[in-house]
Motif scaffolding. Structure first.
Motif, PDB file in Angstrom:
ATOM      1  N   ASP A   1      41.778  41.534  26.481  1.00  0.00           N
ATOM      2  CA  ASP A   1      40.712  41.197  25.523  1.00  0.00           C
ATOM      3  C   ASP A   1      39.407  41.844  25.975  1.00  0.00           C
ATOM      4  OD1 ASP A   1      39.014  40.153  23.673  1.00  0.00           O
ATOM      5  OD2 ASP A   1      39.509  38.052  24.047  1.00  0.00           O
ATOM      6  N   SER A   2      39.269  43.121  25.686  1.00  0.00           N
ATOM      7  CA  SER A   2      38.080  43.842  26.121  1.00  0.00           C
ATOM      8  C   SER A   2      36.824  43.377  25.396  1.00  0.00           C
ATOM      9  CB  SER A   2      38.270  45.347  25.922  1.00  0.00           C
ATOM     10  OG  SER A   2      38.520  45.643  24.567  1.00  0.00           O
ATOM     11  N   ALA A   3      36.985  42.820  24.201  1.00  0.00           N
ATOM     12  CA  ALA A   3      35.814  42.325  23.470  1.00  0.00           C
ATOM     13  C   ALA A   3      35.176  41.161  24.213  1.00  0.00           C
ATOM     14  CB  ALA A   3      36.218  41.899  22.061  1.00  0.00           C
ATOM     15  N   SER A   4      35.994  40.246  24.722  1.00  0.00           N
ATOM     16  CA  SER A   4      35.462  39.121  25.497  1.00  0.00           C
ATOM     17  C   SER A   4      34.849  39.602  26.799  1.00  0.00           C
ATOM     18  CB  SER A   4      36.580  38.110  25.787  1.00  0.00           C
ATOM     19  OG  SER A   4      37.050  37.522  24.591  1.00  0.00           O
ATOM     20  N   CYS A   5      35.500  40.588  27.414  1.00  0.00           N
ATOM     21  CA  CYS A   5      34.997  41.167  28.657  1.00  0.00           C
ATOM     22  C   CYS A   5      33.620  41.786  28.432  1.00  0.00           C
ATOM     23  CB  CYS A   5      35.985  42.210  29.163  1.00  0.00           C
ATOM     24  SG  CYS A   5      35.397  43.200  30.554  1.00  0.00           S
ATOM     25  N   THR A   6      33.481  42.540  27.344  1.00  0.00           N
ATOM     26  CA  THR A   6      32.209  43.182  27.028  1.00  0.00           C
ATOM     27  C   THR A   6      31.142  42.158  26.669  1.00  0.00           C
ATOM     28  OG1 THR A   6      33.326  45.172  26.258  1.00  0.00           O
ATOM     29  CG2 THR A   6      31.064  44.834  25.511  1.00  0.00           C
ATOM     30  N   ALA A   7      31.527  41.115  25.947  1.00  0.00           N
ATOM     31  CA  ALA A   7      30.574  40.068  25.580  1.00  0.00           C
ATOM     32  C   ALA A   7      30.009  39.398  26.827  1.00  0.00           C
ATOM     33  CB  ALA A   7      31.247  39.040  24.681  1.00  0.00           C
ATOM     34  N   LEU A   8      30.868  39.181  27.820  1.00  0.00           N
ATOM     35  CA  LEU A   8      30.389  38.577  29.054  1.00  0.00           C
ATOM     36  C   LEU A   8      29.460  39.532  29.788  1.00  0.00           C
ATOM     37  CD1 LEU A   8      30.612  36.053  30.832  1.00  0.00           C
ATOM     38  CD2 LEU A   8      32.477  37.188  32.068  1.00  0.00           C
ATOM     39  N   PHE A   9      29.804  40.807  29.803  1.00  0.00           N
ATOM     40  CA  PHE A   9      28.934  41.816  30.414  1.00  0.00           C
ATOM     41  C   PHE A   9      27.562  41.804  29.759  1.00  0.00           C
ATOM     42  CE2 PHE A   9      27.125  46.096  30.329  1.00  0.00           C
ATOM     43  CZ  PHE A   9      27.144  46.442  31.671  1.00  0.00           C
ATOM     44  N   ASN A  10      27.545  41.776  28.434  1.00  0.00           N
ATOM     45  CA  ASN A  10      26.284  41.802  27.694  1.00  0.00           C
ATOM     46  C   ASN A  10      25.389  40.614  28.020  1.00  0.00           C
ATOM     47  OD1 ASN A  10      27.060  44.136  26.363  1.00  0.00           O
ATOM     48  ND2 ASN A  10      27.954  43.051  24.631  1.00  0.00           N
TER      49      ASN A  10
ATOM     50  N   LEU B   1      33.562  39.899  45.361  1.00  0.00           N
ATOM     51  CA  LEU B   1      33.787  40.021  43.926  1.00  0.00           C
ATOM     52  C   LEU B   1      33.389  41.401  43.424  1.00  0.00           C
ATOM     53  CD1 LEU B   1      34.406  38.951  41.081  1.00  0.00           C
ATOM     54  CD2 LEU B   1      32.087  37.988  41.023  1.00  0.00           C
ATOM     55  N   PHE B   2      32.206  41.868  43.794  1.00  0.00           N
ATOM     56  CA  PHE B   2      31.751  43.160  43.293  1.00  0.00           C
ATOM     57  C   PHE B   2      32.475  44.319  43.973  1.00  0.00           C
ATOM     58  CE2 PHE B   2      28.630  40.363  41.560  1.00  0.00           C
ATOM     59  CZ  PHE B   2      28.367  40.938  40.316  1.00  0.00           C
ATOM     60  N   PHE B   3      32.969  44.102  45.158  1.00  0.00           N
ATOM     61  CA  PHE B   3      33.845  45.075  45.803  1.00  0.00           C
ATOM     62  C   PHE B   3      35.150  45.199  45.013  1.00  0.00           C
ATOM     63  CE2 PHE B   3      37.445  45.506  48.856  1.00  0.00           C
ATOM     64  CZ  PHE B   3      37.242  46.828  49.233  1.00  0.00           C
ATOM     65  N   LYS B   4      35.728  44.064  44.640  1.00  0.00           N
ATOM     66  CA  LYS B   4      36.972  44.061  43.881  1.00  0.00           C
ATOM     67  C   LYS B   4      36.778  44.665  42.491  1.00  0.00           C
ATOM     68  CE  LYS B   4      39.675  41.587  46.746  1.00  0.00           C
ATOM     69  NZ  LYS B   4      40.978  42.060  47.286  1.00  0.00           N
ATOM     70  N   LEU B   5      35.605  44.459  41.911  1.00  0.00           N
ATOM     71  CA  LEU B   5      35.309  45.007  40.591  1.00  0.00           C
ATOM     72  C   LEU B   5      35.066  46.516  40.638  1.00  0.00           C
ATOM     73  CD1 LEU B   5      32.949  42.238  39.103  1.00  0.00           C
ATOM     74  CD2 LEU B   5      35.247  42.838  38.283  1.00  0.00           C
ATOM     75  N   GLY B   6      34.772  47.044  41.824  1.00  0.00           N
ATOM     76  CA  GLY B   6      34.558  48.483  41.961  1.00  0.00           C
ATOM     77  C   GLY B   6      33.148  48.931  41.663  1.00  0.00           C
ATOM     78  N   ALA B   7      32.164  48.113  42.066  1.00  0.00           N
ATOM     79  CA  ALA B   7      30.759  48.445  41.802  1.00  0.00           C
ATOM     80  C   ALA B   7      30.241  49.410  42.861  1.00  0.00           C
ATOM     81  CB  ALA B   7      29.916  47.167  41.796  1.00  0.00           C
ATOM     82  N   THR B   8      30.521  50.691  42.695  1.00  0.00           N
ATOM     83  CA  THR B   8      30.180  51.679  43.719  1.00  0.00           C
ATOM     84  C   THR B   8      29.206  52.763  43.262  1.00  0.00           C
ATOM     85  OG1 THR B   8      32.114  53.021  43.124  1.00  0.00           O
ATOM     86  CG2 THR B   8      32.406  51.370  44.872  1.00  0.00           C
TER      87      THR B   8
ATOM     88  N   GLY C   1      31.132  50.627  32.639  1.00  0.00           N
ATOM     89  CA  GLY C   1      32.445  51.198  32.885  1.00  0.00           C
ATOM     90  C   GLY C   1      33.136  50.552  34.069  1.00  0.00           C
ATOM     91  N   GLU C   2      32.392  50.339  35.156  1.00  0.00           N
ATOM     92  CA  GLU C   2      32.954  49.684  36.337  1.00  0.00           C
ATOM     93  C   GLU C   2      33.368  48.258  36.006  1.00  0.00           C
ATOM     94  OE1 GLU C   2      30.454  51.898  39.914  1.00  0.00           O
ATOM     95  OE2 GLU C   2      29.569  50.183  38.862  1.00  0.00           O
ATOM     96  N   TRP C   3      32.528  47.562  35.282  1.00  0.00           N
ATOM     97  CA  TRP C   3      32.825  46.183  34.889  1.00  0.00           C
ATOM     98  C   TRP C   3      34.099  46.119  34.064  1.00  0.00           C
ATOM     99  CZ3 TRP C   3      30.611  41.296  35.569  1.00  0.00           C
ATOM    100  CH2 TRP C   3      30.971  40.314  34.645  1.00  0.00           C
ATOM    101  N   ASN C   4      34.205  46.975  33.053  1.00  0.00           N
ATOM    102  CA  ASN C   4      35.379  46.949  32.177  1.00  0.00           C
ATOM    103  C   ASN C   4      36.658  47.264  32.947  1.00  0.00           C
ATOM    104  OD1 ASN C   4      33.746  46.346  30.000  1.00  0.00           O
ATOM    105  ND2 ASN C   4      33.658  48.445  29.224  1.00  0.00           N
ATOM    106  N   ARG C   5      36.610  48.305  33.786  1.00  0.00           N
ATOM    107  CA  ARG C   5      37.798  48.675  34.561  1.00  0.00           C
ATOM    108  C   ARG C   5      38.174  47.582  35.559  1.00  0.00           C
ATOM    109  NH1 ARG C   5      35.048  53.636  34.271  1.00  0.00           N
ATOM    110  NH2 ARG C   5      34.100  53.318  36.331  1.00  0.00           N
ATOM    111  N   GLY C   6      37.151  47.036  36.228  1.00  0.00           N
ATOM    112  CA  GLY C   6      37.415  45.999  37.210  1.00  0.00           C
ATOM    113  C   GLY C   6      37.958  44.729  36.588  1.00  0.00           C
TER     114      GLY C   6
END
Length: 221
Positions: A20-29, A65-72, A81-86
């Motif tokens: 559910d990328s829409a929910s993922c993006t909504a949380l990012f926003n 958490l941010f290491f696992k998400l790939g925030a590099t 992009g990192e948020w969505n992939r992670g």
């Protein structure tokens, strides 16, 4: 390093898989600002931590958490992009998913190789802007957060050394940061086997060993 505050959200979404990328993006926003709608900065990270009941100043799980998400890509932030992939890799579609993940973010679950990568990430993520070094006060706080549960024999004494050292050690480089971990894993607490003339370690490590081996009055300076 960390902060929180008010923010304005933007809309967006979409997806190409069962995730559910829409929910993922909504949380990012929710955690972005009008000034930078394509990255979650320290302000937004602080707000996310509030929602997860985590204290980013002392809880190492925030960094994991941010290491696992790939925030590099950039220090102190995570791009869309990192948020969505992670989030897709970790199956995180909403805040409840993040809360369920928290118990697994203990560094004790990391093997040696993963921890070494995480340790390097902590330094890189904690830099400010384009700075290549970090102030020693921040380094001390990070070391105590990251290594407190790793039975590191040199942690407390090295932090004491940094706190008492002068302006020459006011900022710490990545090389010195990584060298301390390697040194502490292969050198006994008394540093008996350390070769001061070997030239294999940064000057900072030589200075620490000299300080640790020195007379009691040297440590009081």
């Amino acid at each position: 390093m960390w902060g929180s505050g008010k923010k304005k959200s933007k809309s967006g979404g979409g997806g190409k898989s069962s995730f559910d990328s829409a929910s993922c993006t909504a949380l990012f926003n929710k955690y972005t600002t009008e000034d930078d709608p394509f990255a979650i900065s320290m302000e937004g990270i602080g707000d996310l931590c509030d929602d997860l009941d985590l204290d980013p100043t002392v809880d190492v799980r925030v960094l994991v958490l941010f290491f696992k998400l790939g925030a590099t890509a950039k220090p102190g932030e995570i791009s869309q992009g990192e948020w969505n992939r992670g989030c897709e890799a970790l199956s995180l579609e909403g805040i409840e998913g993040f809360k369920k993940l928290i118990p697994s973010l203990d560094t004790g679950f990391m093997d040696h190789d993963e921890f070494r990568k995480f340790y390097k990430f902590v330094f890189q993520f904690s830099r400010e802007g384009t700075n290549k070094t970090i102030e020693k006060d921040m380094v001390v706080a990070l070391l105590q957060m990251v290594l407190c549960d790793r039975n590191n024999a040199h942690l407390n004494s090295f932090c004491e050394f940094l706190n008492k050292s002068g302006e020459e050690n006011e900022r710490i480089s990545l090389d010195a940061w990584q060298s301390f971990l390697a040194f502490s894993l292969e050198t006994s607490e008394g540093c008996e086997e350390y070769d001061m003339d070997g030239g294999a370690w940064p000057v900072l490590i030589d200075e620490y060993v000299s300080w640790k081996r020195g007379p009691a009055d040297t440590k009081k300076k």
